[in-house]
Write a protein that holds these residues in place. Sequence first.
Motif, PDB file in Angstrom:
ATOM      1  N   GLU A 367     -45.819  39.186   7.686  1.00  0.00           N
ATOM      2  CA  GLU A 367     -45.524  40.947   7.951  1.00  0.00           C
ATOM      3  C   GLU A 367     -46.993  41.387   8.333  1.00  0.00           C
ATOM      4  O   GLU A 367     -46.859  42.461   9.255  1.00  0.00           O
ATOM      5  CB  GLU A 367     -45.181  41.562   6.710  1.00  0.00           C
ATOM      6  CG  GLU A 367     -43.702  41.074   6.095  1.00  0.00           C
ATOM      7  CD  GLU A 367     -43.459  41.895   4.832  1.00  0.00           C
ATOM      8  OE1 GLU A 367     -44.189  42.758   4.449  1.00  0.00           O
ATOM      9  OE2 GLU A 367     -42.532  41.280   4.251  1.00  0.00           O
ATOM     10  N   LYS A 371     -46.772  43.319  12.034  1.00  0.00           N
ATOM     11  CA  LYS A 371     -46.962  45.114  11.906  1.00  0.00           C
ATOM     12  C   LYS A 371     -48.274  45.334  12.489  1.00  0.00           C
ATOM     13  O   LYS A 371     -48.314  46.489  13.058  1.00  0.00           O
ATOM     14  CB  LYS A 371     -47.102  45.426  10.362  1.00  0.00           C
ATOM     15  CG  LYS A 371     -45.642  45.304   9.498  1.00  0.00           C
ATOM     16  CD  LYS A 371     -45.579  46.014   8.228  1.00  0.00           C
ATOM     17  CE  LYS A 371     -44.291  46.112   7.712  1.00  0.00           C
ATOM     18  NZ  LYS A 371     -44.323  46.523   6.227  1.00  0.00           N
ATOM     19  N   ARG A 417     -29.724  48.471  15.575  1.00  0.00           N
ATOM     20  CA  ARG A 417     -30.278  49.945  15.648  1.00  0.00           C
ATOM     21  C   ARG A 417     -30.607  50.302  17.280  1.00  0.00           C
ATOM     22  O   ARG A 417     -31.161  49.541  17.845  1.00  0.00           O
ATOM     23  CB  ARG A 417     -31.757  49.803  14.935  1.00  0.00           C
ATOM     24  CG  ARG A 417     -31.385  49.423  13.363  1.00  0.00           C
ATOM     25  CD  ARG A 417     -30.608  50.325  12.546  1.00  0.00           C
ATOM     26  NE  ARG A 417     -30.466  49.945  11.132  1.00  0.00           N
ATOM     27  CZ  ARG A 417     -31.267  50.268  10.242  1.00  0.00           C
ATOM     28  NH1 ARG A 417     -32.430  50.986  10.483  1.00  0.00           N
ATOM     29  NH2 ARG A 417     -31.012  49.881   8.941  1.00  0.00           N
ATOM     30  N   CYS A 420     -34.402  50.259  19.629  1.00  0.00           N
ATOM     31  CA  CYS A 420     -35.282  49.318  19.080  1.00  0.00           C
ATOM     32  C   CYS A 420     -35.445  48.020  19.639  1.00  0.00           C
ATOM     33  O   CYS A 420     -34.673  47.689  20.532  1.00  0.00           O
ATOM     34  CB  CYS A 420     -34.478  48.850  17.592  1.00  0.00           C
ATOM     35  SG  CYS A 420     -34.977  50.217  16.173  1.00  0.00           S
ATOM     36  N   GLY A 442     -38.277  40.447  13.434  1.00  0.00           N
ATOM     37  CA  GLY A 442     -37.997  41.986  13.064  1.00  0.00           C
ATOM     38  C   GLY A 442     -37.782  42.794  14.209  1.00  0.00           C
ATOM     39  O   GLY A 442     -37.429  42.164  15.020  1.00  0.00           O
ATOM     40  N   SER A 445     -38.908  50.094  16.057  1.00  0.00           N
ATOM     41  CA  SER A 445     -38.287  51.186  16.510  1.00  0.00           C
ATOM     42  C   SER A 445     -39.319  51.865  17.727  1.00  0.00           C
ATOM     43  O   SER A 445     -40.492  52.078  17.396  1.00  0.00           O
ATOM     44  CB  SER A 445     -38.158  52.331  15.313  1.00  0.00           C
ATOM     45  OG  SER A 445     -37.590  53.693  16.181  1.00  0.00           O
ATOM     46  N   SER A 450     -42.113  52.509  13.944  1.00  0.00           N
ATOM     47  CA  SER A 450     -41.962  51.629  12.484  1.00  0.00           C
ATOM     48  C   SER A 450     -41.305  50.430  12.960  1.00  0.00           C
ATOM     49  O   SER A 450     -40.652  50.027  13.933  1.00  0.00           O
ATOM     50  CB  SER A 450     -40.940  52.649  11.710  1.00  0.00           C
ATOM     51  OG  SER A 450     -39.509  52.694  12.284  1.00  0.00           O
ATOM     52  N   THR A 452     -39.595  46.990  11.213  1.00  0.00           N
ATOM     53  CA  THR A 452     -38.801  46.286  10.050  1.00  0.00           C
ATOM     54  C   THR A 452     -38.688  44.925   9.904  1.00  0.00           C
ATOM     55  O   THR A 452     -38.316  44.114  11.032  1.00  0.00           O
ATOM     56  CB  THR A 452     -37.186  46.840  10.140  1.00  0.00           C
ATOM     57  OG1 THR A 452     -37.284  48.131  10.015  1.00  0.00           O
ATOM     58  CG2 THR A 452     -36.253  46.317   8.664  1.00  0.00           C
TER      59      THR A 452
END
Length: 474
Positions: A367, A371, A417, A420, A442, A445, A450, A452
């Motif tokens: 992650e 991220k 989504r 994205c 993942g 957006s 963001s 996910t």
Amino acid sequence: MTANIVAAVPPASSCAPTCDWSQLPQDVLIKIFSQLQLPELVYSGAACMPWRLSYLAVRRLQLCSPNQSPYLIYSSSMYHVSLPDPPYRNRCIIGSSHGWLVTADEQSNLHLLNPLTGAQIALPSPRTMKGVTPSFTRDGVLSGYYIHSPDTESDDRADFFEPKKTRYSLYAKAILSSDPSGGDCIVLLLHQGWMHLSFARVGDTKWTWLDMEHHACLYYYDIFYDDDASLFYGVRVSGEIHSIDLSGPSPEVKGILGVFLPDANYETRYIVRSPWGDLLQVFRQYYIPGPYVPDSDDKYQVNDNQSNSQDQDCDDQPREDDLLDEQEYKEDDDQNQEDDLLDEHDYEDDGHDHDDDLSDDEQAQEEYYLKNGKLIVYNVDLAKQEVTKIKGLHDHALFIGFNNMFMVHSHDFPNIRPNCVYISDDVSDDTCYIPFSPGELGYLSLEDASLTIMPFSDSLLHWPSPVWFRPHLT
């Protein structure tokens, strides 16, 4: 994102009359079947003989819905699909296009594979590629390949790789111009190292190196095929874009966008034509360089200032090392040779127990890497030679990885989504040399930046490389 499709019909009540679904009229079945997603269609065709006849009619008349949901193909111990040799789990995935996977086996031979139908097409041998020289033992057995710069025939500075390791240092990505079952398909291959291009038509016996005197056809980062223009497009390390015409008797390459380098040092680029006609360029940085530090708030800041120039010849070297460092991993000596698409993975990596799920620390590291990476999408205006950062995709979603980048409208698929970017890991040195390292999976957006993480606890996810896939029946 996987689709587990189960056709369940509740048992008939003892008080209710039994309905014989096999006797539905064929025209009704054909109309229903033509609206199904392809896995559902295949399963329906196996229900009974009348349904199979309707299924075959849908395929013969080419009535299958063209708007197929994206799937993620990855290795698992749950589901089994028989495929032809060589075994799927021993292959390296370098592409997904038009419903087919591009795979490299343990001899570094390339195969096109349709995982839905099991169809397979062999591509020309790597020994026919420019800059590749095979080596044999005294008994005539292939011992490996020497790989050197494609613009020289000298082996003085060549690197030697065993057959199984050659694929990791030779292939980066492959894109198809069309469904290869139609017989008129060109495969454009992006190589590792110098990031040059070779191409072959289905049925060819050798690869042709793309060598143009007036353009430096090196250091491409991504390629795609535009059906409307009947052209390939390639984006280079500099952000420069070339159109590549392979339809005629000799290749034609044109520079259509000059050098575009944001201030940030991005590690890769992608290129795609949007459904509304715009040309998009995606810049991606995978993660902050340096060791993983838990709970770190450091973020890589991207300067939005852009630089762009027209008609510049880019012969510069990439800012990062394009050649992958060779790293060792061990293959389990006691491999199960059953040929399954979705089966247990037999590799070991430094004694790690891959039967267990990722630990909390490994999940946190995965992650953290994802991220702290950055991804920016730019709209390319070729007429004005302008590149503009965008934060929306007209309610579409973009899928990037080893696959040919594609977009789908979120209205057609409620679970996807809008605006994205769905990301699967395509870092070759991680997925190939260290197949069980934490991968990236993942969606990001573009509207609010963001991210996910898509939770896949199965440690078998990392080999073969997970790849986005849109199925296709012919």
